[in-house]
Scaffold this motif. Structure first.
Motif, PDB file in Angstrom:
ATOM      1  N   VAL A  36      46.613  63.192  29.721  1.00  0.00           N
ATOM      2  CA  VAL A  36      46.074  62.318  30.760  1.00  0.00           C
ATOM      3  C   VAL A  36      44.631  62.010  30.373  1.00  0.00           C
ATOM      4  CG1 VAL A  36      45.466  62.061  33.187  1.00  0.00           C
ATOM      5  CG2 VAL A  36      47.548  63.292  32.553  1.00  0.00           C
ATOM      6  N   LEU A  37      44.319  60.726  30.270  1.00  0.00           N
ATOM      7  CA  LEU A  37      42.976  60.295  29.887  1.00  0.00           C
ATOM      8  C   LEU A  37      42.193  59.945  31.151  1.00  0.00           C
ATOM      9  CD1 LEU A  37      40.981  59.527  27.615  1.00  0.00           C
ATOM     10  CD2 LEU A  37      42.020  57.244  27.613  1.00  0.00           C
ATOM     11  N   VAL A  38      41.025  60.563  31.317  1.00  0.00           N
ATOM     12  CA  VAL A  38      40.238  60.393  32.543  1.00  0.00           C
ATOM     13  C   VAL A  38      38.850  59.851  32.209  1.00  0.00           C
ATOM     14  CG1 VAL A  38      39.398  61.482  34.648  1.00  0.00           C
ATOM     15  CG2 VAL A  38      41.455  62.370  33.533  1.00  0.00           C
ATOM     16  N   ASP A  39      38.545  58.693  32.769  1.00  0.00           N
ATOM     17  CA  ASP A  39      37.221  58.086  32.659  1.00  0.00           C
ATOM     18  C   ASP A  39      36.394  58.592  33.842  1.00  0.00           C
ATOM     19  OD1 ASP A  39      35.004  56.279  32.939  1.00  0.00           O
ATOM     20  OD2 ASP A  39      36.101  54.761  31.807  1.00  0.00           O
ATOM     21  N   VAL A  40      35.315  59.339  33.562  1.00  0.00           N
ATOM     22  CA  VAL A  40      34.548  59.966  34.639  1.00  0.00           C
ATOM     23  C   VAL A  40      33.293  59.167  34.994  1.00  0.00           C
ATOM     24  CG1 VAL A  40      35.426  62.245  34.022  1.00  0.00           C
ATOM     25  CG2 VAL A  40      33.239  61.495  33.097  1.00  0.00           C
ATOM     26  N   ARG A  41      33.211  57.941  34.511  1.00  0.00           N
ATOM     27  CA  ARG A  41      32.071  57.096  34.866  1.00  0.00           C
ATOM     28  C   ARG A  41      32.256  56.502  36.260  1.00  0.00           C
ATOM     29  NH1 ARG A  41      32.070  52.654  30.726  1.00  0.00           N
ATOM     30  NH2 ARG A  41      34.304  52.814  31.158  1.00  0.00           N
ATOM     31  N   VAL A  78      39.070  52.462  28.346  1.00  0.00           N
ATOM     32  CA  VAL A  78      40.193  52.645  27.428  1.00  0.00           C
ATOM     33  C   VAL A  78      41.482  52.410  28.201  1.00  0.00           C
ATOM     34  CG1 VAL A  78      41.369  54.226  25.862  1.00  0.00           C
ATOM     35  CG2 VAL A  78      38.878  54.335  26.092  1.00  0.00           C
ATOM     36  N   GLU A  79      42.358  51.607  27.644  1.00  0.00           N
ATOM     37  CA  GLU A  79      43.616  51.302  28.328  1.00  0.00           C
ATOM     38  C   GLU A  79      44.417  52.576  28.586  1.00  0.00           C
ATOM     39  OE1 GLU A  79      47.414  48.226  27.991  1.00  0.00           O
ATOM     40  OE2 GLU A  79      46.082  48.518  26.272  1.00  0.00           O
ATOM     41  N   GLY A  80      44.925  52.690  29.786  1.00  0.00           N
ATOM     42  CA  GLY A  80      45.715  53.860  30.164  1.00  0.00           C
ATOM     43  C   GLY A  80      44.914  54.945  30.861  1.00  0.00           C
ATOM     44  N   ALA A  81      43.573  54.795  30.878  1.00  0.00           N
ATOM     45  CA  ALA A  81      42.730  55.800  31.529  1.00  0.00           C
ATOM     46  C   ALA A  81      42.781  55.648  33.042  1.00  0.00           C
ATOM     47  CB  ALA A  81      41.289  55.665  31.047  1.00  0.00           C
ATOM     48  N   ILE A  82      42.607  56.757  33.740  1.00  0.00           N
ATOM     49  CA  ILE A  82      42.427  56.735  35.187  1.00  0.00           C
ATOM     50  C   ILE A  82      40.963  57.027  35.466  1.00  0.00           C
ATOM     51  CG2 ILE A  82      44.805  57.426  35.652  1.00  0.00           C
ATOM     52  CD1 ILE A  82      43.759  60.235  36.276  1.00  0.00           C
ATOM     53  N   VAL A 141      38.698  63.973  28.961  1.00  0.00           N
ATOM     54  CA  VAL A 141      37.672  63.345  29.795  1.00  0.00           C
ATOM     55  C   VAL A 141      36.674  62.623  28.899  1.00  0.00           C
ATOM     56  CG1 VAL A 141      37.877  64.926  31.753  1.00  0.00           C
ATOM     57  CG2 VAL A 141      36.394  65.542  29.848  1.00  0.00           C
ATOM     58  N   TYR A 142      36.229  61.459  29.349  1.00  0.00           N
ATOM     59  CA  TYR A 142      35.217  60.745  28.563  1.00  0.00           C
ATOM     60  C   TYR A 142      34.244  60.010  29.468  1.00  0.00           C
ATOM     61  CZ  TYR A 142      37.395  56.090  29.237  1.00  0.00           C
ATOM     62  OH  TYR A 142      37.879  54.918  29.779  1.00  0.00           O
ATOM     63  N   CYS A 143      33.047  59.772  28.936  1.00  0.00           N
ATOM     64  CA  CYS A 143      32.041  58.923  29.569  1.00  0.00           C
ATOM     65  C   CYS A 143      31.323  58.186  28.441  1.00  0.00           C
ATOM     66  CB  CYS A 143      31.075  59.745  30.428  1.00  0.00           C
ATOM     67  SG  CYS A 143      30.096  60.939  29.493  1.00  0.00           S
ATOM     68  N   ASN A 144      30.211  57.579  28.732  1.00  0.00           N
ATOM     69  CA  ASN A 144      29.544  56.775  27.708  1.00  0.00           C
ATOM     70  C   ASN A 144      29.014  57.608  26.545  1.00  0.00           C
ATOM     71  OD1 ASN A 144      29.928  54.230  28.876  1.00  0.00           O
ATOM     72  ND2 ASN A 144      28.159  54.498  30.229  1.00  0.00           N
TER      73      ASN A 144
END
Length: 255
Positions: free
Chosen positions: A171-176, A186-190, A212-215
C-alpha cells in the motif's frame, strides 16, 4: 385430529429447546463483549480534572520507557500476574488501558486479565499513544525518545518496479497535505496527511508492506516512526522528489 397437530407439537418442543439454548448462550456472549472506550479528549479531561482512576500502559517496558502518558503505570500482559496486587483493592475501581492504537491488541489482553481478576469498571483508550502524541497531548519522554531511527529506504526505481510487478502486496501512502497530493502524486497512492497520520492510519492492512513518501523525507520519516509504534511489520520510505527527478509519471486529482 390428533395426528394433524402432532407436527406442531414437535415444532413447539423444538422452539422451546432452541429458546433454552439461547438462554444459556446469551450470558456467555455478553461476557465476551467489547470493552467500553474513551476518546483522547475525554481521557485528557479525566487527567486534568484529577479524576480517580488508574491509567495502565499495556505496552512493553521498552516502549513505556521511551515515552508514555503522564501518570500511567506500565503493566504488560506477561507481567500482569506478578503485579496485579498493586492495582486498587476495590474491584469497582476505574481502570483505563492503552497501547499503540486500534490495531494493537495489548491493552485489550491486559484488560481481559483484569476482568478475570474481578475488576468490573474497565475502559480502553483505543486510539492509543500514537494518537495521543500526534495531538500534542502531554507525555513523559525518556532519553531515547528523540533517538534517530534508520528507515528502510526504497529507491524510485525499486518503487516503480514494485508498483508494476507486486502492486497487490503493498500500500503506497502519500503523507503530504491534500493540496500537494492533488497537484501531483504517484498513481495508486492514497493520501493520509502526516498531521493526522496516527488517527487515520488504522485502516492500513498489516499483512501488506506499507510504503510512505513525502517530498523530501521529513514527514514520511515521522509517519514511518508512527507505523513502527503501531507494530506494522513491513514499512518502507520513499522520496517523491527522487520519483519526479527520475522522470516517472505523476498524476493529478481534484480536492
Amino acid at each position: 385430529m390428533q395426528n394433524t397437530f402432532r407436527p406442531f407439537g414437535r415444532l413447539a418442543a423444538s422452539l422451546a429447546a432452541l429458546f433454552l439454548v439461547m438462554t444459556v448462550l446469551v450470558p456467555v456472549w455478553a461476557a465476551d463483549a467489547e470493552f467500553r472506550t474513551v476518546s483522547t479528549q475525554a481521557l485528557k479531561d479525566m487527567l486534568d480534572e484529577k479524576q480517580a482512576f488508574t491509567l495502565i500502559d499495556a505496552r512493553t517496558k521498552e516502549e513505556y520507557q521511551e515515552a508514555h502518558i503522564g501518570k500511567a503505570v506500565n503493566i504488560s500482559e506477561k507481567d500482569f500476574d506478578a503485579v496485579v496486587s498493586t492495582l486498587p483493592a476495590g474491584k469497582g475501581a476505574l481502570l483505563v488501558f492503552y497501547c499503540n492504537g486500534v490495531k494493537c491488541g495489548k491493552s485489550k489482553k491486559v484488560a481481559e486479565k483484569a476482568r478475570r481478576a474481578g475488576y468490573t469498571n474497565i475502559l480502553l483508550y483505543s486510539e492509543g499513544f500514537p494518537v495521543w502524541e500526534e495531538k500534542g497531548m502531554p507525555i513523559v519522554a525518556g532519553p531515547d525518545y528523540a533517538k534517530k531511527i534508520q528507515t528502510n529506504m526504497m529507491s524510485a526505481a525499486t518503487l516503480k518496479e514494485v508498483l508494476s510487478q507486486k502492486k497487490g502486496e503493498y500500500v503506497l501512502v502519500d503523507v503530504r497535505d491534500e493540496f500537494e497530493f492533488a497537484e501531483g502524486h504517484v498513481e495508486g497512492a492514497i493520501n493520509i496527511p502526516a498531521e493526522s497520520f496516527a488517527v487515520k492510519s488504522g485502516g492500513l492492512p498489516k499483512e501488506k508492506g506499507i510504503i510512505v513518501y513525502c517530498n523530501s523525507g521529513g514527514r514520511s520519516y515521522m509517519a514511518y516512526r508512527k507505523l513502527m509504534k503501531l507494530a506494522y511489520p513491513k514499512i518502507y520510505q520513499a522520496i517523491f522528489d527522487e520519483w519526479k527527478k527520475a522522470g516517472y509519471p505523476v498524476v493529478k486529482s481534484q480536492l
